[in-house]
Every structure is written in structure tokens, then in C-alpha cells.
Scaffold this motif. Structure first.
Motif, PDB file in Angstrom:
ATOM      1  N   HIS A 133       0.841  -1.232  -0.290  1.00 42.33           N
ATOM      2  CA  HIS A 133       0.144  -0.042  -0.012  1.00 42.33           C
ATOM      3  C   HIS A 133       0.964   1.334   0.102  1.00 42.33           C
ATOM      4  CE1 HIS A 133      -3.041   3.001   0.592  1.00 42.33           C
ATOM      5  NE2 HIS A 133      -3.111   2.913   2.138  1.00 42.33           N
ATOM      6  N   GLU A 134       1.152   2.006  -1.231  1.00 39.54           N
ATOM      7  CA  GLU A 134       1.807   2.919  -1.043  1.00 39.54           C
ATOM      8  C   GLU A 134       1.420   4.351  -1.730  1.00 39.54           C
ATOM      9  OE1 GLU A 134       4.768   1.149  -3.954  1.00 39.54           O
ATOM     10  OE2 GLU A 134       5.939   0.174  -2.454  1.00 39.54           O
ATOM     11  N   ARG A 148       4.770   8.538   3.509  1.00 41.40           N
ATOM     12  CA  ARG A 148       4.361   9.214   2.108  1.00 41.40           C
ATOM     13  C   ARG A 148       3.675  10.455   2.236  1.00 41.40           C
ATOM     14  NH1 ARG A 148       1.544   5.048   3.478  1.00 41.40           N
ATOM     15  NH2 ARG A 148      -0.758   5.017   2.828  1.00 41.40           N
ATOM     16  N   SER A 149       3.743  11.362   1.309  1.00 39.38           N
ATOM     17  CA  SER A 149       2.930  12.868   1.396  1.00 39.38           C
ATOM     18  C   SER A 149       2.325  13.098   0.177  1.00 39.38           C
ATOM     19  CB  SER A 149       4.403  13.661   1.730  1.00 39.38           C
ATOM     20  OG  SER A 149       4.860  13.230   2.728  1.00 39.38           O
ATOM     21  N   ALA A 150       1.536  13.937   0.175  1.00 40.11           N
ATOM     22  CA  ALA A 150       1.038  14.645  -1.004  1.00 40.11           C
ATOM     23  C   ALA A 150       2.187  15.738  -1.258  1.00 40.11           C
ATOM     24  CB  ALA A 150      -0.210  15.635  -0.342  1.00 40.11           C
ATOM     25  N   GLU A 184       5.479   7.687  -4.758  1.00 37.81           N
ATOM     26  CA  GLU A 184       5.899   6.742  -5.725  1.00 37.81           C
ATOM     27  C   GLU A 184       7.342   6.091  -5.772  1.00 37.81           C
ATOM     28  OE1 GLU A 184       4.736   8.144  -9.662  1.00 37.81           O
ATOM     29  OE2 GLU A 184       2.705   8.234  -8.924  1.00 37.81           O
ATOM     30  N   SER A 185       8.199   6.991  -5.712  1.00 35.46           N
ATOM     31  CA  SER A 185       9.868   6.853  -5.748  1.00 35.46           C
ATOM     32  C   SER A 185      10.291   6.411  -4.198  1.00 35.46           C
ATOM     33  CB  SER A 185      10.644   8.115  -6.265  1.00 35.46           C
ATOM     34  OG  SER A 185      10.380   9.110  -5.429  1.00 35.46           O
ATOM     35  N   GLY A 186       9.512   7.097  -3.209  1.00 33.79           N
ATOM     36  CA  GLY A 186      10.030   6.832  -1.786  1.00 33.79           C
ATOM     37  C   GLY A 186      11.174   7.717  -1.617  1.00 33.79           C
TER      38      GLY A 186
END
Ligand code: SF4
Length: 449
Positions: free
Chosen positions: A132-133, A172-174, A209-211
Motif C-alpha cells: 500500500h504505497e 508518504r506525502s501529498a 511513488e519513488s520513496g
């Protein structure tokens, strides 16, 4: 396509859950579903659960039972952190039709339609959290004055007591652009205060997406500071991520409120190590000192856990002494409760429940005194208050209630409707319920001078 029916949504837990529930409701309404205000009179009840809340299972079970009692033919969908962590436990609850894990939560509309069409659906739809990313943007709009805006989700830390990373996945962020668009939408709705919300918001800036890190939290704050909104609040930030730069920035901003909420969890370095926290108490102390040096009027809230495995009387006394000495304004005190699949689960030094509760009472008492002291420091001063509601007393009186910039709750006796307005208020005294009483100073506060 299914004919849209009616739904109700029941939210348990944190501000993030409220922001997400609000967004889910909006999505369903836009698709033609009717949101029932009578909680027990809808075709579908969605329960958005929490795993941090003690007795998560009990609260979820109660919500299912209450709904089904009045509405036996209606469907029940359970989602949220508890659904991700314990899907089978929930699916075994009588009356639950569908369990949706973290990733499936935002496909709710599709699942609802399938249910409406009577299509065969698995009772549990949930994938492993490591898959879940995605970042799902959300904000709450239930309140006419204040909105919670989700800017970050998940956590890469490994605190030994915590299940949130397993329930919500990695950090993860907006994007900043997207946060700004959402903030503008809220401003257009007339919202006067935005509360930035996330699981670990200080870690803002990791691309979903890329982390990889694209931004720092301070970059977001700088951009938001250009918006035409009187108030922005940072909900809760890890002390190791609440940098000097952030504190100095807030001190110089007209929009960011002088209010910090930082989890401490323990005032003992030995306990912080057992909890796998990422700072010593000395760092926390320095953060508070700097905030108070630059903003003597700032409100500082503290989260603390009592009764964690291995907490001796000495450790607890260290915590109490630390909290006594720092210039905190209030604490949120949590009694430690065991969670499966955590590092803490296998630790020795279990503290008896009675002792945990006793320690909780001791710190709550201290928190009451701290809050009272903080409020008292501001009596006879004038502060801007954003009024959130008008209240009618049982004796026929009327007052307006709101919060100052530094988060003092204020009642102002007035017949005027001040909801969603900011006014200068002279704080006069503290009432029996420990709420500050205020006298309106007529001219509205200009926030952009
Ligand atoms: S910082 Fe620690 S307590 Fe907070 S969500 Fe992450 S793992 Fe849990």
C-alpha cells in the motif's frame, strides 16, 4: 450500475480518520448517495476504525450492534486501521458484511455498488500493507470554521509499542502543489483555520511513488504561509523533527499559530530507549526552551504513555519530575495497553494495570494544574479568538465559544452570532469548568496587517 442508496459513517480515532471519513462521505455524495443524518436509518453503515484506541474491538462491535439493532436489513462495512490489522477478528463479528483494508478504503464506492447489486463479494478485501504505497488526499469539512487537512500518511519509525506503521504503511506525502490546491478549496469554503494532519507530519516530503525525499516540512510551511487564511495549526510533530528552523519560522509567521503538540512518551531516557524513540529527554527540553524563548505565550501540548513494560517507580518519577519542570501547557496521558505484533509484546517488566491507572491519574492531575497555570498566565491579556459556536445556556443566556491563537478555550457572553469570526477578546477570569471567560473588544482582528 447500482441505484445509490443512503449511508452513514461512524468514525473512531484520530483527526486523520475524521479527515478521511469526511472525504469518503463527499465522494459518495458526489456519486448520488444520500448521507443519512439519522445514524441508524441508512442502507449502509461504514465504520472507520482505529487501532490506537484502547478497546478498538469493543467500540467497533458496539457500533455494529447498535446499527444492526435498528436496521437489521442494512449492510455494515468496516474499514480503517483495525480492519487492516485484524480483518478476521472483525469478519467474525455478527452483522459485518464487508471488511476493507487500508488500500481498499478509498475504493469504497466501487465496493458499495457491488454490494448494492448483490454481486458476490469476498467478506474481507485487504492486501499486505507493504503493497500500500498510494497517498489518498483528504480533508474534513464537517466543521464550518476549522478543517483538518491530511498532508502525510504512514510512518517509517519503529517505536516498540506502536502498530500504526503496520496499519497505515510507509511514510508518504501529498505534493506541495496538491496541498496548496486543497488549502485553496478550504479557503473558498470560508474555513478560517486549517490544521495540518498526518501520522508523522515532520517527515513530510517523501514521494509516494519513488520513496525519495522531495521536500522538507519547512518547505510546505513556507508555501502555506503565503495563503490568504488567518490561521494554520500544526497538529502534532515528533520532537526530533521539530527543528530550530521550524520553531523560528512559526515564531515569525502571522498565520501559523503559537501552538505545538509534541509526543514525549516518557521523561526517562532508559524508557525512551525501550520505546525506540529517536531523541533523549534533553532534546525535548531544548525544543520547549526554544519555543518559549521565541514565543513566551505559546501553548505546548505533550503526549505521554504510562505503564509501558519496564517502567519502574523511578522511571515514572523521572517522567513526573520532567513534566513538572518543563513549561508545558497540557498533557494527553495514555495508559499503555499491549498490542500484538509489536516489539514491546515480548518485553519483560509488565506493569500491573492498577499501577498503570494510578500513574495515569497522577499525570492527569498534573496536566490539569499545568493547564490552569497556563490559562492563568493569560488572564488580563487580549488575544484573538476564532469563534466556533454559539451556545445557549439552560438559563436562557447566550455565549460564543472559541479558541485563542495559543489554544485557550474561551467563552464570551454575547447575543451576537460570532461563529467563524475572529475578534480581539480580553480574558477576564477562569470559570469553574476551567474555561477562560472573555470580554469582546469590538473591532474585528485583521490577520493580514
Ligand atoms: S512515530 Fe512512532 S508512535 Fe508515531 S506513528 Fe511512527 S512508529 Fe508510531
Amino acid at each position: 450500475m447500482a441505484t445509490p442508496g443512503s449511508f452513514t459513517i461512524h468514525t473512531l480515532g484520530c483527526k486523520l480518520n475524521y479527515a478521511e471519513s469526511s472525504t469518503l462521505s463527499r465522494q459518495l455524495r458526489e456519486a448520488g448517495w444520500h448521507q443519512s443524518t439519522m445514524h441508524d436509518m441508512a442502507d449502509v453503515c461504514i465504520i472507520n476504525t482505529c487501532s490506537v484506541t484502547e478497546f478498538a474491538d469493543k467500540k467497533c462491535r458496539q457500533a455494529v450492534r447498535r446499527f444492526k439493532r435498528n436496521n437489521p436489513a442494512a449492510k455494515v462495512i468496516v474499514t480503517g486501521c483495525y480492519a487492516q490489522l485484524k480483518p478476521t477478528e472483525i469478519s467474525n463479528m455478527e452483522g459485518v458484511d464487508l471488511v476493507l483494508g487500508a488500500a481498499e478504503k478509498f475504493n469504497l464506492l466501487q465496493h458499495l455498488e457491488n454490494l448494492q447489486l448483490g454481486m458476490p463479494v469476498d467478506q474481507i478485501i485487504r492486501g499486505p500493507i507493504k503493497h500500500h504505497e498510494q497517498f489518498f488526499a483528504s480533508y474534513s469539512t464537517n466543521d464550518r470554521t476549522r478543517a483538518f487537512l491530511k498532508v502525510q500518511d504512514g510512518c517509517d519509525y519503529k517505536c516498540s509499542f506502536c502498530t500504526i506503521p503496520q496499519a497505515r504503511g510507509k511514510s508518504r506525502s501529498a505534493s506541495i502543489e496538491h496541498v496548496l490546491i486543497q488549502a485553496q478549496e478550504l479557503i473558498a469554503m470560508g474555513i478560517k483555520e486549517i490544521v495540518l494532519t498526518g501520522v508523522n507530519i515532520g517527515d513530510f516530503g517523501l514521494d509516494s511513488e519513488s520513496g525519495h525525499r522531495k521536500f522538507k516540512f519547512i518547505d510546505l510551511l513556507r508555501e502555506l504561509d503565503n495563503l490568504d487564511i488567518p490561521r494554520i495549526r500544526i497538529s502534532s510533530i515528533e520532537p526530533n523533527l521539530c527543528t530550530d528552523e521550524i520553531i523560528s519560522f512559526v515564531a515569525g509567521s502571522k498565520r501559523f499559530m503559537p501552538h505545538f503538540h509534541m509526543p514525549l512518551q516518557s521523561g526517562s531516557n532508559e524508557m525512551l530507549k525501550r520505546m525506540r524513540r529517536r531523541y533523549p529527554v534533553e532534546l525535548y527540553h531544548d525544543r520547549v526552551e526554544l519555543i518559549k524563548k521565541l514565543m513566551p505565550h505559546a501553548c505546548i501540548g505533550v503526549d505521554v504513555i504510562v505503564g509501558f513494560h519496564g517502567e519502574s517507580n523511578t522511571h515514572f518519577d523521572e517522567t513526573r519530575a520532567f513534566l513538572h519542570d518543563i513549561e508545558a501547557s497540557y498533557f494527553h496521558v495514555f495508559t499503555y495497553s499491549e498490542r500484538s505484533n509489536t516489539h514491546a509484546e515480548k518485553m519483560d517488566g509488565v506493569v500491573p494495570m492498577e499501577l498503570r491507572k494510578l500513574r495515569n491519574r497522577v499525570l492527569r492531575n498534573l496536566s490539569d494544574k499545568k493547564r490552569h497555570y497556563f490559562y492563568n498566565q493569560h488572564i488580563k491579556s487580549t488575544r484573538p479568538v476564532l469563534f466556533e459556536q454559539n451556545v445557549q445556556t439552560s438559563h436562557g443566556g447566550k455565549f460564543a465559544q472559541g479558541f485563542t491563537d495559543n489554544y485557550i478555550k474561551v467563552n464570551c457572553s454575547t447575543k451576537l452570532d460570532l461563529q467563524n469570526e475572529i475578534h480581539s477578546v480580553r480574558l477576564t477570569k477562569i470559570n469553574k469548568e476551567d474555561i477562560a471567560m472573555g470580554r469582546l473588544i469590538e473591532q474585528p482582528v485583521s490577520h493580514l496587517n
